[in-house]
Design a protein around this motif. Structure first.
Motif: not given
Length: 533
Positions: A314-336
Protein backbone atom coordinates in the motif's frame (compact mmCIF):
# COMPACT_ATOMS: atom_id res chain seq x y z
CA UNK A 1 7.67 -8.36 -6.92
CA UNK A 2 9.35 -6.26 -9.63
CA UNK A 3 6.67 -4.65 -11.77
CA UNK A 4 7.49 -4.82 -15.45
CA UNK A 5 5.15 -4.02 -18.27
CA UNK A 6 7.15 -6.29 -20.52
CA UNK A 7 7.15 -9.33 -18.28
CA UNK A 8 3.75 -9.90 -16.72
CA UNK A 9 2.03 -13.25 -16.34
CA UNK A 10 -1.09 -14.06 -18.33
CA UNK A 11 -0.37 -11.53 -21.06
CA UNK A 12 -1.62 -12.12 -24.58
CA UNK A 13 0.05 -10.64 -27.66
CA UNK A 14 -1.22 -10.39 -31.19
CA UNK A 15 0.81 -9.37 -34.22
CA UNK A 16 -1.28 -9.36 -37.36
CA UNK A 17 -2.55 -6.92 -39.98
CA UNK A 18 -5.75 -4.99 -40.41
CA UNK A 19 -8.86 -6.86 -41.44
CA UNK A 20 -10.25 -10.27 -40.56
CA UNK A 21 -10.75 -11.19 -44.20
CA UNK A 22 -7.00 -10.88 -44.70
CA UNK A 23 -5.86 -12.83 -41.67
CA UNK A 24 -7.45 -13.69 -38.33
CA UNK A 25 -6.10 -12.47 -35.00
CA UNK A 26 -4.65 -14.99 -32.58
CA UNK A 27 -3.24 -14.60 -29.10
CA UNK A 28 -1.70 -18.07 -29.08
CA UNK A 29 -0.02 -18.39 -32.46
CA UNK A 30 2.56 -15.64 -32.86
CA UNK A 31 4.67 -15.65 -35.99
CA UNK A 32 7.85 -13.54 -35.91
CA UNK A 33 7.63 -13.00 -39.63
CA UNK A 34 3.91 -12.22 -39.74
CA UNK A 35 4.60 -8.73 -41.05
CA UNK A 36 6.96 -10.15 -43.68
CA UNK A 37 4.25 -12.47 -45.00
CA UNK A 38 1.80 -9.61 -45.34
CA UNK A 39 2.17 -6.18 -46.89
CA UNK A 40 4.39 -4.10 -44.61
CA UNK A 41 2.89 -1.05 -42.96
CA UNK A 42 5.05 2.07 -43.00
CA UNK A 43 6.62 2.67 -39.61
CA UNK A 44 5.49 6.29 -39.55
CA UNK A 45 1.89 5.11 -40.09
CA UNK A 46 1.83 3.18 -36.79
CA UNK A 47 0.58 4.69 -33.55
CA UNK A 48 1.20 3.16 -30.11
CA UNK A 49 -1.37 3.62 -27.32
CA UNK A 50 -0.91 2.44 -23.73
CA UNK A 51 -3.97 2.26 -21.46
CA UNK A 52 -3.69 1.72 -17.72
CA UNK A 53 -7.19 0.66 -16.66
CA UNK A 54 -9.26 -0.06 -13.56
CA UNK A 55 -12.84 -1.10 -12.89
CA UNK A 56 -15.07 -2.13 -9.98
CA UNK A 57 -12.74 -1.12 -7.16
CA UNK A 58 -15.86 -0.77 -4.97
CA UNK A 59 -14.22 1.62 -2.55
CA UNK A 60 -11.74 -1.02 -1.36
CA UNK A 61 -9.28 1.38 0.21
CA UNK A 62 -6.49 -1.16 0.73
CA UNK A 63 -6.41 -2.36 -2.86
CA UNK A 64 -6.72 1.19 -4.15
CA UNK A 65 -3.55 2.07 -2.21
CA UNK A 66 -1.82 -0.97 -3.77
CA UNK A 67 -2.87 0.01 -7.29
CA UNK A 68 -1.56 3.51 -6.56
CA UNK A 69 1.85 1.97 -5.85
CA UNK A 70 1.69 -0.05 -9.08
CA UNK A 71 0.76 3.03 -11.09
CA UNK A 72 3.72 4.96 -9.64
CA UNK A 73 6.06 2.15 -10.72
CA UNK A 74 4.34 1.95 -14.11
CA UNK A 75 4.89 5.67 -14.67
CA UNK A 76 8.59 5.36 -13.84
CA UNK A 77 9.02 2.46 -16.24
CA UNK A 78 7.19 4.16 -19.10
CA UNK A 79 8.43 7.74 -18.65
CA UNK A 80 10.51 7.56 -21.84
CA UNK A 81 7.80 5.87 -23.91
CA UNK A 82 6.55 7.77 -26.95
CA UNK A 83 3.15 6.04 -26.76
CA UNK A 84 -0.11 7.93 -26.35
CA UNK A 85 -0.93 7.26 -22.69
CA UNK A 86 -4.36 6.96 -21.08
CA UNK A 87 -5.60 6.10 -17.61
CA UNK A 88 -9.21 4.95 -17.89
CA UNK A 89 -11.84 3.60 -15.51
CA UNK A 90 -15.02 1.63 -16.18
CA UNK A 91 -17.13 2.53 -13.16
CA UNK A 92 -17.90 1.42 -9.59
CA UNK A 93 -14.62 2.82 -8.35
CA UNK A 94 -16.57 4.13 -5.37
CA UNK A 95 -19.33 2.28 -3.52
CA UNK A 96 -22.13 3.17 -1.16
CA UNK A 97 -23.63 6.44 0.03
CA UNK A 98 -20.84 7.43 2.43
CA UNK A 99 -19.51 10.65 0.95
CA UNK A 100 -16.14 10.14 2.67
CA UNK A 101 -15.64 7.00 0.55
CA UNK A 102 -16.76 8.89 -2.56
CA UNK A 103 -14.20 11.61 -1.79
CA UNK A 104 -11.49 9.00 -1.19
CA UNK A 105 -12.27 7.29 -4.50
CA UNK A 106 -12.18 10.57 -6.42
CA UNK A 107 -8.90 11.54 -4.74
CA UNK A 108 -7.48 8.16 -5.75
CA UNK A 109 -8.56 8.62 -9.37
CA UNK A 110 -7.12 12.13 -9.45
CA UNK A 111 -3.85 10.73 -8.08
CA UNK A 112 -3.75 7.98 -10.71
CA UNK A 113 -4.27 10.58 -13.41
CA UNK A 114 -7.53 9.08 -14.68
CA UNK A 115 -8.61 10.77 -17.92
CA UNK A 116 -12.21 9.56 -17.82
CA UNK A 117 -14.55 7.08 -16.20
CA UNK A 118 -17.92 5.67 -17.09
CA UNK A 119 -20.41 5.99 -14.26
CA UNK A 120 -21.29 2.65 -12.64
CA UNK A 121 -24.28 1.79 -10.50
CA UNK A 122 -22.43 2.34 -7.22
CA UNK A 123 -21.68 5.93 -8.16
CA UNK A 124 -25.46 6.37 -7.89
CA UNK A 125 -25.76 5.01 -4.37
CA UNK A 126 -25.59 8.70 -3.44
CA UNK A 127 -28.14 11.33 -4.50
CA UNK A 128 -27.63 13.45 -7.66
CA UNK A 129 -26.83 16.55 -5.59
CA UNK A 130 -24.24 14.61 -3.55
CA UNK A 131 -22.74 13.06 -6.68
CA UNK A 132 -22.50 16.47 -8.34
CA UNK A 133 -20.84 17.96 -5.27
CA UNK A 134 -18.32 15.09 -5.10
CA UNK A 135 -17.32 15.58 -8.73
CA UNK A 136 -16.40 19.25 -8.32
CA UNK A 137 -12.78 18.46 -7.60
CA UNK A 138 -12.51 15.72 -10.21
CA UNK A 139 -9.74 16.12 -12.79
CA UNK A 140 -11.32 13.35 -14.86
CA UNK A 141 -14.44 13.33 -17.01
CA UNK A 142 -17.52 11.33 -15.97
CA UNK A 143 -19.38 9.71 -18.86
CA UNK A 144 -22.77 8.07 -19.39
CA UNK A 145 -24.34 8.59 -22.80
CA UNK A 146 -27.25 6.27 -21.94
CA UNK A 147 -28.22 8.14 -18.76
CA UNK A 148 -31.40 10.21 -18.86
CA UNK A 149 -30.49 13.30 -16.84
CA UNK A 150 -33.27 15.91 -16.76
CA UNK A 151 -32.52 19.55 -17.53
CA UNK A 152 -31.77 21.40 -14.32
CA UNK A 153 -30.79 18.25 -12.44
CA UNK A 154 -27.60 18.71 -10.38
CA UNK A 155 -25.83 16.27 -12.74
CA UNK A 156 -26.94 18.11 -15.88
CA UNK A 157 -23.74 19.23 -17.60
CA UNK A 158 -21.50 17.31 -15.20
CA UNK A 159 -21.94 13.83 -16.66
CA UNK A 160 -21.13 13.91 -20.37
CA UNK A 161 -21.89 11.48 -23.17
CA UNK A 162 -18.46 11.48 -24.82
CA UNK A 163 -15.55 13.71 -25.70
CA UNK A 164 -12.60 14.09 -28.07
CA UNK A 165 -9.06 14.20 -26.77
CA UNK A 166 -5.69 14.55 -28.44
CA UNK A 167 -2.44 12.80 -27.48
CA UNK A 168 0.79 13.58 -29.33
CA UNK A 169 -1.20 14.96 -32.25
CA UNK A 170 -3.48 11.89 -32.51
CA UNK A 171 -7.21 12.30 -31.90
CA UNK A 172 -9.33 9.83 -29.94
CA UNK A 173 -13.02 9.73 -29.08
CA UNK A 174 -13.97 8.43 -25.64
CA UNK A 175 -17.59 7.30 -25.02
CA UNK A 176 -19.05 6.16 -21.69
CA UNK A 177 -21.94 3.86 -20.77
CA UNK A 178 -23.67 3.40 -17.41
CA UNK A 179 -25.24 0.00 -16.58
CA UNK A 180 -28.56 -0.72 -18.35
CA UNK A 181 -29.78 -2.35 -15.12
CA UNK A 182 -28.96 0.76 -13.08
CA UNK A 183 -32.31 0.87 -11.27
CA UNK A 184 -32.04 -2.78 -10.24
CA UNK A 185 -28.58 -2.24 -8.80
CA UNK A 186 -29.24 0.76 -6.55
CA UNK A 187 -31.52 1.25 -3.59
CA UNK A 188 -34.78 3.22 -3.78
CA UNK A 189 -33.13 6.64 -3.51
CA UNK A 190 -33.19 10.01 -5.25
CA UNK A 191 -30.90 8.76 -8.01
CA UNK A 192 -33.35 6.01 -8.91
CA UNK A 193 -36.20 8.54 -8.90
CA UNK A 194 -34.45 11.31 -10.82
CA UNK A 195 -32.10 9.58 -13.27
CA UNK A 196 -33.38 7.39 -16.09
CA UNK A 197 -31.51 4.84 -18.19
CA UNK A 198 -31.96 3.97 -21.87
CA UNK A 199 -33.07 0.58 -23.11
CA UNK A 200 -30.03 -1.37 -24.33
CA UNK A 201 -31.39 -1.76 -27.87
CA UNK A 202 -31.66 2.03 -28.12
CA UNK A 203 -28.14 2.31 -26.72
CA UNK A 204 -26.77 0.10 -29.51
CA UNK A 205 -28.29 2.44 -32.11
CA UNK A 206 -27.02 5.52 -30.31
CA UNK A 207 -23.47 4.11 -30.13
CA UNK A 208 -23.51 3.50 -33.86
CA UNK A 209 -24.80 6.99 -34.58
CA UNK A 210 -22.12 8.55 -32.39
CA UNK A 211 -19.37 6.41 -33.95
CA UNK A 212 -20.58 7.43 -37.42
CA UNK A 213 -20.55 11.09 -36.40
CA UNK A 214 -16.97 10.80 -35.18
CA UNK A 215 -15.94 9.05 -38.38
CA UNK A 216 -17.31 11.99 -40.38
CA UNK A 217 -15.11 14.26 -38.27
CA UNK A 218 -12.08 12.17 -39.25
CA UNK A 219 -11.70 10.50 -35.85
CA UNK A 220 -10.97 6.80 -36.35
CA UNK A 221 -9.83 5.69 -32.89
CA UNK A 222 -12.78 5.20 -30.55
CA UNK A 223 -12.60 3.85 -26.99
CA UNK A 224 -15.75 2.89 -25.11
CA UNK A 225 -15.82 2.90 -21.29
CA UNK A 226 -18.61 0.50 -20.44
CA UNK A 227 -20.19 -0.51 -17.14
CA UNK A 228 -22.59 -2.82 -18.98
CA UNK A 229 -21.02 -6.23 -18.36
CA UNK A 230 -19.20 -8.67 -20.61
CA UNK A 231 -22.17 -10.12 -22.48
CA UNK A 232 -23.44 -6.69 -23.52
CA UNK A 233 -19.93 -5.50 -24.35
CA UNK A 234 -19.58 -8.50 -26.67
CA UNK A 235 -22.84 -7.50 -28.36
CA UNK A 236 -21.58 -3.94 -28.81
CA UNK A 237 -18.38 -5.28 -30.37
CA UNK A 238 -20.23 -7.53 -32.83
CA UNK A 239 -23.27 -5.40 -33.61
CA UNK A 240 -21.69 -1.99 -34.21
CA UNK A 241 -18.88 -0.57 -36.35
CA UNK A 242 -16.26 1.95 -35.36
CA UNK A 243 -15.67 0.99 -31.72
CA UNK A 244 -12.10 -0.27 -31.33
CA UNK A 245 -11.55 -0.82 -27.60
CA UNK A 246 -14.05 -1.49 -24.81
CA UNK A 247 -12.74 -0.92 -21.28
CA UNK A 248 -15.39 -2.89 -19.41
CA UNK A 249 -16.76 -3.58 -15.96
CA UNK A 250 -19.87 -4.51 -13.95
CA UNK A 251 -19.85 -8.32 -14.26
CA UNK A 252 -16.48 -8.69 -12.49
CA UNK A 253 -14.95 -10.85 -15.22
CA UNK A 254 -11.19 -11.28 -15.18
CA UNK A 255 -10.12 -11.13 -18.83
CA UNK A 256 -6.50 -12.20 -18.96
CA UNK A 257 -4.57 -11.78 -22.18
CA UNK A 258 -6.38 -11.71 -25.49
CA UNK A 259 -8.60 -14.61 -26.50
CA UNK A 260 -10.44 -14.68 -29.80
CA UNK A 261 -14.18 -15.06 -29.31
CA UNK A 262 -13.92 -13.92 -25.68
CA UNK A 263 -12.36 -10.47 -25.61
CA UNK A 264 -11.13 -10.24 -29.20
CA UNK A 265 -14.14 -9.91 -31.46
CA UNK A 266 -14.93 -8.43 -34.87
CA UNK A 267 -17.24 -5.57 -35.68
CA UNK A 268 -19.92 -5.44 -38.37
CA UNK A 269 -17.23 -4.10 -40.67
CA UNK A 270 -14.85 -6.96 -39.74
CA UNK A 271 -12.46 -4.80 -37.75
CA UNK A 272 -10.97 -6.13 -34.49
CA UNK A 273 -12.46 -4.99 -31.19
CA UNK A 274 -10.66 -5.67 -27.89
CA UNK A 275 -12.52 -5.88 -24.56
CA UNK A 276 -10.91 -5.63 -21.14
CA UNK A 277 -12.17 -6.22 -17.61
CA UNK A 278 -10.04 -6.58 -14.48
CA UNK A 279 -12.21 -8.52 -12.06
CA UNK A 280 -13.61 -6.93 -8.90
CA UNK A 281 -12.79 -5.04 -5.71
CA UNK A 282 -9.46 -3.72 -6.99
CA UNK A 283 -7.95 -7.19 -6.83
CA UNK A 284 -6.47 -6.59 -10.30
CA UNK A 285 -5.64 -3.76 -12.67
CA UNK A 286 -4.78 -3.80 -16.35
CA UNK A 287 -2.36 -2.44 -18.93
CA UNK A 288 -3.50 -2.60 -22.56
CA UNK A 289 -1.02 -1.87 -25.34
CA UNK A 290 -2.40 -1.09 -28.78
CA UNK A 291 -0.66 -0.45 -32.09
CA UNK A 292 -2.84 1.14 -34.77
CA UNK A 293 -2.71 1.66 -38.49
CA UNK A 294 -3.14 5.40 -38.02
CA UNK A 295 -4.73 6.14 -41.39
CA UNK A 296 -7.31 3.37 -41.17
CA UNK A 297 -7.83 3.50 -37.40
CA UNK A 298 -7.49 -0.28 -37.20
CA UNK A 299 -5.69 -2.24 -34.49
CA UNK A 300 -2.74 -4.23 -35.83
CA UNK A 301 -1.08 -5.27 -32.55
CA UNK A 302 -2.35 -5.63 -29.02
CA UNK A 303 -1.15 -6.90 -25.66
CA UNK A 304 -3.33 -7.12 -22.55
CA UNK A 305 -1.61 -7.49 -19.18
CA UNK A 306 -3.63 -8.10 -16.01
CA UNK A 307 -1.82 -7.95 -12.67
CA UNK A 308 -2.89 -8.76 -9.11
CA UNK A 309 -2.79 -5.72 -6.84
CA UNK A 310 -1.71 -7.81 -3.85
CA UNK A 311 1.74 -8.02 -5.47
CA UNK A 312 2.26 -4.43 -4.30
CA UNK A 313 2.47 -2.73 -0.92
CA UNK A 314 0.00 0.00 0.00
CA UNK A 315 1.30 3.42 -0.95
CA UNK A 316 1.96 5.33 2.28
CA UNK A 317 1.14 8.73 0.82
CA UNK A 318 -2.33 7.80 -0.46
CA UNK A 319 -2.94 5.74 2.69
CA UNK A 320 -2.26 8.88 4.73
CA UNK A 321 -4.65 10.86 2.55
CA UNK A 322 -7.32 8.20 3.05
CA UNK A 323 -6.81 8.39 6.82
CA UNK A 324 -7.33 12.16 6.67
CA UNK A 325 -10.55 11.73 4.70
CA UNK A 326 -11.96 8.74 6.55
CA UNK A 327 -10.51 9.32 10.00
CA UNK A 328 -8.19 7.03 11.91
CA UNK A 329 -9.30 3.43 12.26
CA UNK A 330 -10.30 2.09 15.67
CA UNK A 331 -8.65 -0.96 17.16
CA UNK A 332 -11.31 -3.57 17.99
CA UNK A 333 -9.54 -6.74 19.10
CA UNK A 334 -7.91 -9.79 17.59
CA UNK A 335 -8.94 -12.61 15.28
CA UNK A 336 -7.68 -16.05 16.28
CA UNK A 337 -8.77 -17.97 13.18
CA UNK A 338 -10.85 -17.63 10.01
CA UNK A 339 -12.48 -20.33 7.88
CA UNK A 340 -11.05 -20.75 4.34
CA UNK A 341 -12.18 -18.12 1.87
CA UNK A 342 -15.03 -18.98 -0.51
CA UNK A 343 -13.85 -19.31 -4.12
CA UNK A 344 -17.14 -18.01 -5.49
CA UNK A 345 -18.66 -15.68 -2.93
CA UNK A 346 -21.98 -15.48 -4.82
CA UNK A 347 -22.93 -19.14 -4.35
CA UNK A 348 -20.82 -20.56 -1.54
CA UNK A 349 -21.17 -20.48 2.25
CA UNK A 350 -19.26 -17.46 3.54
CA UNK A 351 -18.03 -17.45 7.13
CA UNK A 352 -17.16 -13.74 6.87
CA UNK A 353 -20.74 -12.98 5.90
CA UNK A 354 -22.13 -15.23 8.63
CA UNK A 355 -20.16 -13.32 11.27
CA UNK A 356 -21.30 -9.94 9.93
CA UNK A 357 -24.96 -11.00 9.91
CA UNK A 358 -24.72 -12.46 13.42
CA UNK A 359 -23.50 -9.07 14.54
CA UNK A 360 -26.41 -7.34 12.80
CA UNK A 361 -29.04 -9.67 14.28
CA UNK A 362 -27.62 -9.44 17.78
CA UNK A 363 -27.14 -5.68 17.78
CA UNK A 364 -30.61 -4.92 16.36
CA UNK A 365 -32.37 -7.66 18.32
CA UNK A 366 -34.30 -9.17 15.40
CA UNK A 367 -35.39 -12.73 14.64
CA UNK A 368 -33.41 -12.77 11.40
CA UNK A 369 -30.77 -10.78 9.56
CA UNK A 370 -30.19 -11.28 5.84
CA UNK A 371 -28.06 -9.76 3.13
CA UNK A 372 -27.29 -10.50 -0.50
CA UNK A 373 -24.06 -12.43 -1.08
CA UNK A 374 -22.74 -9.64 -3.31
CA UNK A 375 -22.69 -7.32 -0.30
CA UNK A 376 -19.83 -9.29 1.29
CA UNK A 377 -16.84 -7.95 -0.62
CA UNK A 378 -13.84 -8.71 1.56
CA UNK A 379 -12.61 -11.10 4.21
CA UNK A 380 -11.16 -11.15 7.71
CA UNK A 381 -7.62 -12.25 8.44
CA UNK A 382 -6.07 -13.62 11.65
CA UNK A 383 -4.35 -10.96 13.73
CA UNK A 384 -5.21 -7.50 14.96
CA UNK A 385 -8.63 -6.23 13.86
CA UNK A 386 -9.55 -2.58 13.29
CA UNK A 387 -12.62 -0.75 12.01
CA UNK A 388 -11.12 -0.14 8.56
CA UNK A 389 -10.78 -3.90 8.02
CA UNK A 390 -14.44 -4.41 8.96
CA UNK A 391 -15.43 -1.76 6.45
CA UNK A 392 -13.48 -3.52 3.70
CA UNK A 393 -15.58 -6.66 4.25
CA UNK A 394 -18.80 -4.65 3.74
CA UNK A 395 -17.79 -1.45 1.92
CA UNK A 396 -21.04 -0.56 0.14
CA UNK A 397 -22.35 1.76 2.87
CA UNK A 398 -26.11 1.41 2.77
CA UNK A 399 -28.37 2.13 5.76
CA UNK A 400 -29.87 -0.55 7.98
CA UNK A 401 -33.62 -1.07 8.43
CA UNK A 402 -35.91 -3.31 10.46
CA UNK A 403 -39.09 -4.68 8.94
CA UNK A 404 -41.47 -7.62 9.08
CA UNK A 405 -41.56 -10.50 6.61
CA UNK A 406 -43.95 -13.43 6.47
CA UNK A 407 -42.52 -16.92 6.45
CA UNK A 408 -43.49 -17.16 2.78
CA UNK A 409 -41.57 -13.97 1.96
CA UNK A 410 -38.50 -15.33 3.74
CA UNK A 411 -38.70 -18.64 1.85
CA UNK A 412 -39.26 -16.82 -1.46
CA UNK A 413 -36.24 -14.59 -0.84
CA UNK A 414 -34.01 -17.61 -0.27
CA UNK A 415 -35.48 -19.38 -3.32
CA UNK A 416 -34.80 -16.31 -5.47
CA UNK A 417 -31.22 -16.33 -4.24
CA UNK A 418 -30.51 -20.00 -4.85
CA UNK A 419 -31.49 -19.63 -8.51
CA UNK A 420 -28.07 -18.02 -8.78
CA UNK A 421 -26.55 -21.50 -9.08
CA UNK A 422 -28.03 -21.74 -12.58
CA UNK A 423 -28.24 -18.05 -13.53
CA UNK A 424 -25.63 -16.44 -15.81
CA UNK A 425 -22.70 -15.24 -13.75
CA UNK A 426 -24.25 -16.83 -10.64
CA UNK A 427 -26.27 -13.65 -10.10
CA UNK A 428 -27.67 -12.18 -7.97
CA UNK A 429 -26.10 -14.48 -5.35
CA UNK A 430 -27.50 -16.46 -2.45
CA UNK A 431 -28.95 -15.04 0.76
CA UNK A 432 -26.44 -14.81 3.62
CA UNK A 433 -28.48 -15.21 6.83
CA UNK A 434 -28.36 -15.15 10.58
CA UNK A 435 -31.19 -17.05 12.25
CA UNK A 436 -31.73 -19.33 9.25
CA UNK A 437 -30.26 -22.61 8.12
CA UNK A 438 -30.88 -24.02 4.65
CA UNK A 439 -29.80 -26.64 2.13
CA UNK A 440 -29.57 -25.92 -1.60
CA UNK A 441 -28.71 -28.06 -4.61
CA UNK A 442 -26.27 -27.04 -7.33
CA UNK A 443 -29.29 -27.15 -9.64
CA UNK A 444 -30.64 -24.08 -7.87
CA UNK A 445 -33.31 -25.79 -5.79
CA UNK A 446 -34.03 -25.07 -2.13
CA UNK A 447 -34.13 -28.46 -0.40
CA UNK A 448 -34.73 -27.68 3.28
CA UNK A 449 -34.84 -24.75 5.66
CA UNK A 450 -35.03 -24.06 9.40
CA UNK A 451 -35.44 -21.07 11.67
CA UNK A 452 -32.91 -20.84 14.50
CA UNK A 453 -34.52 -19.09 17.44
CA UNK A 454 -32.67 -16.95 19.98
CA UNK A 455 -32.12 -19.93 22.27
CA UNK A 456 -30.46 -21.85 19.41
CA UNK A 457 -33.39 -24.20 18.83
CA UNK A 458 -33.83 -25.31 15.23
CA UNK A 459 -37.43 -25.08 13.97
CA UNK A 460 -38.11 -26.69 10.54
CA UNK A 461 -39.90 -24.61 7.90
CA UNK A 462 -42.14 -26.25 5.30
CA UNK A 463 -40.59 -24.74 2.17
CA UNK A 464 -43.43 -26.01 -0.03
CA UNK A 465 -46.16 -24.61 2.22
CA UNK A 466 -44.66 -21.80 4.32
CA UNK A 467 -46.97 -20.35 6.96
CA UNK A 468 -48.35 -17.01 5.66
CA UNK A 469 -49.35 -16.04 9.22
CA UNK A 470 -45.90 -16.55 10.72
CA UNK A 471 -44.15 -13.17 11.01
CA UNK A 472 -40.43 -12.56 11.53
CA UNK A 473 -38.71 -9.31 12.42
CA UNK A 474 -35.83 -8.95 9.98
CA UNK A 475 -32.78 -6.69 9.77
CA UNK A 476 -31.37 -5.85 6.34
CA UNK A 477 -29.96 -2.86 4.50
CA UNK A 478 -32.08 -0.47 2.47
CA UNK A 479 -30.65 -1.77 -0.82
CA UNK A 480 -32.21 -5.17 -0.17
CA UNK A 481 -35.33 -3.61 1.37
CA UNK A 482 -35.95 -1.56 -1.77
CA UNK A 483 -36.02 -4.66 -3.97
CA UNK A 484 -32.30 -4.77 -4.77
CA UNK A 485 -31.27 -8.04 -6.46
CA UNK A 486 -35.01 -8.87 -6.67
CA UNK A 487 -34.86 -11.02 -3.55
CA UNK A 488 -37.90 -9.35 -1.93
CA UNK A 489 -40.45 -6.78 -3.09
CA UNK A 490 -39.77 -3.08 -2.58
CA UNK A 491 -40.70 -2.49 1.05
CA UNK A 492 -39.30 1.04 1.04
CA UNK A 493 -41.63 2.24 -1.72
CA UNK A 494 -44.55 0.48 -0.01
CA UNK A 495 -43.72 2.28 3.25
CA UNK A 496 -43.38 -1.02 5.13
CA UNK A 497 -40.22 -0.21 7.08
CA UNK A 498 -40.54 -0.33 10.87
CA UNK A 499 -37.26 1.38 11.77
CA UNK A 500 -34.55 3.15 9.80
CA UNK A 501 -30.96 3.73 10.88
CA UNK A 502 -28.25 6.04 9.59
CA UNK A 503 -25.50 3.40 9.71
CA UNK A 504 -24.61 0.16 7.97
CA UNK A 505 -23.37 -3.31 8.92
CA UNK A 506 -19.81 -2.19 9.64
CA UNK A 507 -20.82 -0.09 12.66
CA UNK A 508 -22.92 -2.91 14.10
CA UNK A 509 -20.05 -5.36 13.60
CA UNK A 510 -17.57 -3.06 15.35
CA UNK A 511 -19.97 -2.66 18.28
CA UNK A 512 -20.51 -6.44 18.43
CA UNK A 513 -16.78 -7.22 18.43
CA UNK A 514 -16.09 -4.75 21.22
CA UNK A 515 -18.82 -6.29 23.36
CA UNK A 516 -17.49 -9.82 22.76
CA UNK A 517 -14.08 -8.68 24.01
CA UNK A 518 -12.44 -12.00 23.17
CA UNK A 519 -10.25 -13.38 20.36
CA UNK A 520 -12.57 -14.21 17.47
CA UNK A 521 -12.96 -17.52 15.64
CA UNK A 522 -14.81 -16.87 12.40
CA UNK A 523 -16.29 -20.21 11.37
CA UNK A 524 -18.46 -21.78 8.72
CA UNK A 525 -21.03 -23.28 11.08
CA UNK A 526 -22.97 -25.16 8.38
CA UNK A 527 -25.90 -22.78 8.15
CA UNK A 528 -25.79 -23.14 4.36
CA UNK A 529 -25.27 -26.63 2.91
CA UNK A 530 -24.72 -27.15 -0.82
CA UNK A 531 -25.51 -30.59 -2.26
CA UNK A 532 -25.12 -31.94 -5.78
CA UNK A 533 -28.80 -32.76 -6.37
Amino acid sequence: MNFSINNIQNSGYITKVSLRQNISFSANNIQKDSFEKEKKLATDNLVQTDIFYINDNHGRIGNMARIYTAKTMYDNLTKDSKADKFVLAAGDISAGADLHIVKAANTYMNGLGVDATSDGNHEYDASPSEIAESKKGAKFKSLGMNLQIPKGNPLDGIVEKSFITEKNGHKYAIIGLAPPDLHERIRDNESRKQIGIDDFEKTLKDIQQLADDYKKQGINKIILLSHCGLEKDQRIARETSGIDVIIGGHTHDLLEGIKEGKNLLYSKSNEPVIITQAGKDGEYFGDLKITWDDKKGIIVKAQNNVTASNNFKRNRVIKGVFDQILGKSEHLGTIKSVAPLAKNRLIEPNANGFFIMDAVKNELGTDLAITNAGNIRGFFEPGELDSRQVFEVVPLKNNMVKLKLTEKEVVDAVKNGVKSFINPGNRPGIVIPSGLKYTVSKKGELKAMSFIDKSGKEVPIDINNPNPNKIYTVAMDDFLASGGDNLITNKVAANLIDEKFDFDKDKLTCDYVKKLNTPLEIKDDGRITVVDA
